[in-house]
Enzyme design. Structure first.
Site, PDB file in Angstrom:
ATOM      1  CE  LYS A 183      -4.445   0.976   0.186  1.00 31.77           C
ATOM      2  NZ  LYS A 183      -5.593   0.133  -0.190  1.00 31.77           N
ATOM      3  CG  ASP A 219      -7.394   3.171  -0.866  1.00 38.58           C
ATOM      4  OD1 ASP A 219      -7.883   2.033  -0.809  1.00 38.58           O
ATOM      5  OD2 ASP A 219      -7.465   3.971   0.099  1.00 38.58           O
TER       6      ASP A 219
HETATM    7  P1  NDP Z   1     -12.915   7.664  -3.037  1.00 42.53           P
HETATM    8  O1  NDP Z   1     -11.850   8.650  -2.855  1.00 42.53           O
HETATM    9  O2  NDP Z   1     -13.483   7.430  -4.385  1.00 42.53           O
HETATM   10  O3  NDP Z   1     -14.145   7.998  -2.073  1.00 42.53           O
HETATM   11  C1  NDP Z   1     -13.961   8.090  -0.705  1.00 42.53           C
HETATM   12  C2  NDP Z   1     -15.270   8.494  -0.059  1.00 42.53           C
HETATM   13  O4  NDP Z   1     -15.160   8.367   1.358  1.00 42.53           O
HETATM   14  C3  NDP Z   1     -15.627   9.938  -0.318  1.00 42.53           C
HETATM   15  O5  NDP Z   1     -17.028  10.053  -0.321  1.00 42.53           O
HETATM   16  C4  NDP Z   1     -14.992  10.641   0.860  1.00 42.53           C
HETATM   17  O6  NDP Z   1     -15.570  11.887   1.172  1.00 42.53           O
HETATM   18  C5  NDP Z   1     -15.270   9.658   1.962  1.00 42.53           C
HETATM   19  N1  NDP Z   1     -14.231   9.809   2.999  1.00 42.53           N
HETATM   20  C6  NDP Z   1     -12.896   9.710   2.828  1.00 42.53           C
HETATM   21  N2  NDP Z   1     -12.241   9.932   3.973  1.00 42.53           N
HETATM   22  C7  NDP Z   1     -13.200  10.201   4.876  1.00 42.53           C
HETATM   23  C8  NDP Z   1     -13.157  10.520   6.239  1.00 42.53           C
HETATM   24  N3  NDP Z   1     -11.993  10.609   6.911  1.00 42.53           N
HETATM   25  N4  NDP Z   1     -14.354  10.695   6.872  1.00 42.53           N
HETATM   26  C9  NDP Z   1     -15.538  10.596   6.197  1.00 42.53           C
HETATM   27  N5  NDP Z   1     -15.619  10.305   4.893  1.00 42.53           N
HETATM   28  C10 NDP Z   1     -14.476  10.110   4.243  1.00 42.53           C
HETATM   29  O7  NDP Z   1     -12.343   6.311  -2.420  1.00 42.53           O
HETATM   30  P2  NDP Z   1     -12.874   4.819  -2.622  1.00 42.53           P
HETATM   31  O8  NDP Z   1     -14.317   4.786  -2.836  1.00 42.53           O
HETATM   32  O9  NDP Z   1     -11.974   4.170  -3.601  1.00 42.53           O
HETATM   33  O10 NDP Z   1     -12.524   4.183  -1.197  1.00 42.53           O
HETATM   34  C11 NDP Z   1     -13.468   4.077  -0.137  1.00 42.53           C
HETATM   35  C12 NDP Z   1     -13.037   2.976   0.815  1.00 42.53           C
HETATM   36  O11 NDP Z   1     -12.986   1.734   0.111  1.00 42.53           O
HETATM   37  C13 NDP Z   1     -11.657   3.144   1.444  1.00 42.53           C
HETATM   38  O12 NDP Z   1     -11.686   2.596   2.749  1.00 42.53           O
HETATM   39  C14 NDP Z   1     -10.753   2.275   0.562  1.00 42.53           C
HETATM   40  O13 NDP Z   1      -9.607   1.857   1.240  1.00 42.53           O
HETATM   41  C15 NDP Z   1     -11.709   1.122   0.291  1.00 42.53           C
HETATM   42  N6  NDP Z   1     -11.414   0.295  -0.880  1.00 42.53           N
HETATM   43  C16 NDP Z   1     -11.274   0.835  -2.129  1.00 42.53           C
HETATM   44  C17 NDP Z   1     -11.017   0.021  -3.206  1.00 42.53           C
HETATM   45  C18 NDP Z   1     -10.927   0.557  -4.591  1.00 42.53           C
HETATM   46  O14 NDP Z   1     -10.785  -0.253  -5.523  1.00 42.53           O
HETATM   47  N7  NDP Z   1     -11.031   1.845  -4.822  1.00 42.53           N
HETATM   48  C19 NDP Z   1     -10.863  -1.433  -3.060  1.00 42.53           C
HETATM   49  C20 NDP Z   1     -11.097  -1.917  -1.710  1.00 42.53           C
HETATM   50  C21 NDP Z   1     -11.349  -1.062  -0.685  1.00 42.53           C
HETATM   51  P3  NDP Z   1     -14.807  13.246   0.738  1.00 42.53           P
HETATM   52  O15 NDP Z   1     -15.086  13.409  -0.707  1.00 42.53           O
HETATM   53  O16 NDP Z   1     -15.402  14.301   1.605  1.00 42.53           O
HETATM   54  O17 NDP Z   1     -13.347  13.025   1.049  1.00 42.53           O
HETATM   55  O1  2IT Z   2      -7.924  -1.700  -0.731  1.00 41.91           O
HETATM   56  C1  2IT Z   2      -7.857  -2.196  -1.870  1.00 41.91           C
HETATM   57  O2  2IT Z   2      -8.000  -3.406  -2.057  1.00 41.91           O
HETATM   58  C2  2IT Z   2      -7.639  -1.299  -3.016  1.00 41.91           C
HETATM   59  N1  2IT Z   2      -7.579  -0.080  -2.815  1.00 41.91           N
HETATM   60  C3  2IT Z   2      -7.453  -1.844  -4.399  1.00 41.91           C
HETATM   61  C4  2IT Z   2      -6.062  -2.363  -4.593  1.00 41.91           C
HETATM   62  C5  2IT Z   2      -5.712  -2.772  -6.004  1.00 41.91           C
HETATM   63  O3  2IT Z   2      -4.535  -3.081  -6.186  1.00 41.91           O
HETATM   64  O4  2IT Z   2      -6.570  -2.809  -6.874  1.00 41.91           O
END
Ligand code: NDP
Ligand code: 2IT
Length: 452
Positions: free
Chosen positions: A125, A165
Site C-alpha cells: 500500500k 484508493d
Molecule cells: P474515493 O476517494 O473514491 O471515495 C472516498 C469516499 O469516502 C468519499 O465520499 C470521501 O468523502 C469519503 N471519505 C474519505 N475519507 C473520509 C473521512 N476521513 N471521513 C468521512 N468520509 C471520508 O475512495 P474509494 O471509494 O476508492 O474508497 C473508499 C473505501 O474503500 C476506502 O476505505 C478504501 O480503502 C476502500 N477500498 C477501495 C477500493 C478501490 O478499488 N477503490 C478497493 C477496496 C477497498 P470526501 O469526498 O469528503 O473526502
Molecule cells: O484496498 C484495496 O484493495 C484497493 N484499494 C485496491 C487495490 C488494487 O490493487 O486494486
C-alpha cells in the site's frame, strides 16, 4: 505470555504511534492464534514476527509547484509488506490523514485480502498526505509526476503494482502511468485501474462495489434470502459507494443514504438510476459535495457530520443492510448498537476496517451476517489481478467475461470463509474464516521460501 500478547507487545514497543496498524494486527492475531497451538512449526518459524514487519518501507519527499508558483512539500510512502505469493499489490491513497501507521494497516490487510482472492498477488500500500480536494488538474498532474519521479525506482509489473484508493482514481492513475512510462521507456502493466483505451480492464471501476454486493448476496443466501426489497444504508459517495449502489439497484434493493466527509443524505424514496447518475457527475466530474444531492432531490434530507459528534446519525436509520464504503473506523460502538437496534442484520464492508473492534464484537455476538472488508471488498483487487493477466497476455476480455470471473471469485471467497469458520469451530464467523484462510496460504509460502 500468549502469542497474541507477545506480538502486540512487539508492535506497540517498536511503533508506539501506529494505532490503526495495532488494531489490524490484533484482529488477525486473535483469529490465527489457535492455529499455532495445533501447528507449533509456525511458532518455530516465527511467522507472526515476520508477518508484522514490512519487507520494505519507502518514504520520500514529494515537492511540487502549485498554479500560483508556490512550492509545496508532501510526504510519499510505499509499504512493501509481503511478497510470498506474488508481486506487492495494493492501492495508493492521497488524503491529508495519510501517515505510516494508516498505510501499514492497509498494507497488512491487503496481504490477507490478496491471498483470499486466489490470485498470485502479495500485499502493499502507499500514498501521500497530499489533498487532491480543491486542486486543479494541472496541480494534481504535477504532484503525481513528482510522486512517480521517486516511486518508479521501486515498482514494476513483476515487482510492485500500485492502483487506486481514496483520492486516487482514473485521473491520478493516468498521470502516474505517463510519468512511469517516460522515465522507464516501457509500456507495461505497472499500475492497475488504467483507462480502457491504454491497458485498463472493463469492470475495474465497478469491481469493489459490485464485488461487495455479490458477497452480501452470498451471505444472505445462507439464510435463504436475497437483496430484493432490502433497505440499505451506504456510506461514502466515491468509487466504492457508487458501484455498491449501482449493483444494489440491479438486484432490486433500496439504497437510502450516501455521505462524504462533511455530511450525509437520507433519501426516503431511495436512490434510483437517475439519482445515481447525478452523484457520479457530481463526484467524479464536478468534484462537488454530497450536500448538493439534497438541494436537487426533495425526497432527501442532508445532515452535517461534525467532528465533535459521538456517533454518526447515518447509521441510526431503520434498515436491513449496511454497506460502509467511506473509510476506516467510521462505525464506532454506539453506531453498531444503533444499527442492531434499527434492525440491520447484514453488514458488508466496502471500506477497509470501517468498524472499530467493539462494533465487530457486537455484530458477531448478535449473530449479524458480518462480512469484513478483507473478504467483502476483495473484488477491487481481484479485477486488478485480472487486469494484470490481460496486460501480460496483451489482450482484453469482454465486460461479461470479467464480471463473471469477479462473481466467481467473490462466491469462492465466501465459500472458503464459511468452510474455514466451520473448521475453526466458529461457524458463520467470517472474520475468523477470512483471516485463517488468508494467513495459511501466505505463511506456508513463506516457509517454503526459507528465511528471507
Ligand atoms: P474515493 O476517494 O473514491 O471515495 C472516498 C469516499 O469516502 C468519499 O465520499 C470521501 O468523502 C469519503 N471519505 C474519505 N475519507 C473520509 C473521512 N476521513 N471521513 C468521512 N468520509 C471520508 O475512495 P474509494 O471509494 O476508492 O474508497 C473508499 C473505501 O474503500 C476506502 O476505505 C478504501 O480503502 C476502500 N477500498 C477501495 C477500493 C478501490 O478499488 N477503490 C478497493 C477496496 C477497498 P470526501 O469526498 O469528503 O473526502
Ligand atoms: O484496498 C484495496 O484493495 C484497493 N484499494 C485496491 C487495490 C488494487 O490493487 O486494486
Amino acid at each position: 505470555m500468549s502469542d497474541v500478547e507477545r506480538i502486540m507487545q512487539l508492535v506497540k514497543d517498536k511503533d508506539p504511534g501506529e494505532r490503526e496498524f495495532h488494531q489490524a494486527v490484533s484482529e488477525v492475531m486473535e483469529s490465527v492464534a489457535p492455529i499455532l497451538d495445533r501447528y507449533p512449526e509456525y511458532r518455530h518459524q516465527r511467522v507472526l514476527e515476520r508477518l508484522v514487519e514490512p519487507e520494505r518501507v519507502i518514504l520520500f519527499r514529494v515537492p511540487w509547484v502549485d498554479d500560483a508558483g508556490q512550492i509545496h512539500v508532501n510526504r510519499g510512502f510505499r509499504i512493501e509488506m509481503n511478497s510470498a505469493i506474488g508481486p506487492y499489490k495494493g492501492g495508493l491513497r492521497f488524503h491529508p490523514s495519510v501517515n505510516l501507521g494508516i498505510l501499514k494497516f492497509l498494507a497488512f490487510e491487503q496481504v490477507f485480502k490478496n491471498s483470499l482472492t486466489t490470485l498470485p498477488m502479495g500485499g502493499g500500500k502507499g500514498g501521500s498526505d497530499f489533498d487532491p480536494k480543491g486542486k486543479s488538474d494541472l496541480e494534481v498532474m504535477r504532484f503525481c509526476q513528482s510522486f512517480m519521479a521517486e516511486l518508479f525506482r521501486h515498482v514494476g509489473a513483476n515487482t510492485d503494482v500500485p492502483a487506486g484508493d481514496i483520492g486516487v482514481g482514473a485521473r491520478e492513475i493516468g498521470y502516474l502511468f505517463g510519468m512511469y512510462k517516460k522515465l522507464r521507456n516501457e509500456f507495461t502493466g505497472v499500475l492497475t485501474g488504467k483507462n480502457l483505451g491504454w491497458g485498463g480492464s472493463l469492470i475495474r471501476p465497478e469491481a469493489t462495489g459490485y464485488g461487495c454486493v455479490y458477497f452480501a448476496s452470498e451471505m444472505l443466501a445462507t439464510r435463504n434470502q436475497t437483496l430484493e426489497g432490502k433497505t440499505c444504508l451506504v456510506s461514502g459517495s466515491g468509487n466504492v459507494a457508487q458501484y455498491t449502489v449501482e449493483k444494489l439497484l440491479d438486484l432490486g434493493a433500496k439504497p437510502v443514504t450516501l455521505s462524504d466527509s462533511s455530511g450525509f443524505i437520507y433519501d426516503d424514496a431511495g436512490l434510483d438510476r437517475e439519482k445515481l447518475a447525478f452523484v457520479k457527475q457530481l463526484k467524479n466530474v464536478r468534484r462537488g459535495r454530497i450536500k448538493e444531492y439534497s438541494e436537487k432531490f426533495k425526497t432527501s434530507v442532508y445532515t452535517e457530520i461534525r467532528p465533535d459528534m459521538t456517533h454518526n446519525p447515518l447509521w441510526d436509520h431503520k434498515a436491513n443492510c449496511a454497506f460502509p464504503c467511506a473509510t476506516q473506523n467510521e462505525i464506532n460502538g454506539q453506531d453498531a448498537r444503533n444499527l442492531i437496534k434499527n434492525g440491520v442484520y447484514l453488514v458488508a464492508e466496502g471500506a477497509n476496517m470501517p468498524t472499530i473492534p467493539e462494533g465487530v464484537d457486537l455484530f458477531i455476538e448478535h449473530g449479524l451476517l458480518y462480512g469484513p472488508g478483507k473478504a467483502a471488498n476483495a473484488g477491487g483487487v481481484s479485477v486488478s489481478g485480472l487486469e494484470m493477466t490481460q496486460n501480460s497476455m496483451r489482450l482484453a476480455w469482454t465486460r461479461e467475461e470479467v464480471d463473471q470471473r469477479l462473481h466467481m471469485i467473490m462466491k469462492s471467497i465466501h465459500k472458503t470463509c464459511v468452510e474455514a469458520s466451520e473448521q475453526a469451530g466458529k461457524p458463520g464467523n467470517y472474520v475468523v474464516g477470512a483471516n485463517v484462510t488468508g494467513f495459511l496460504k501466505v505463511v506456508d509460502a513463506m516457509i517454503d521460501q526459507g528465511v528471507v
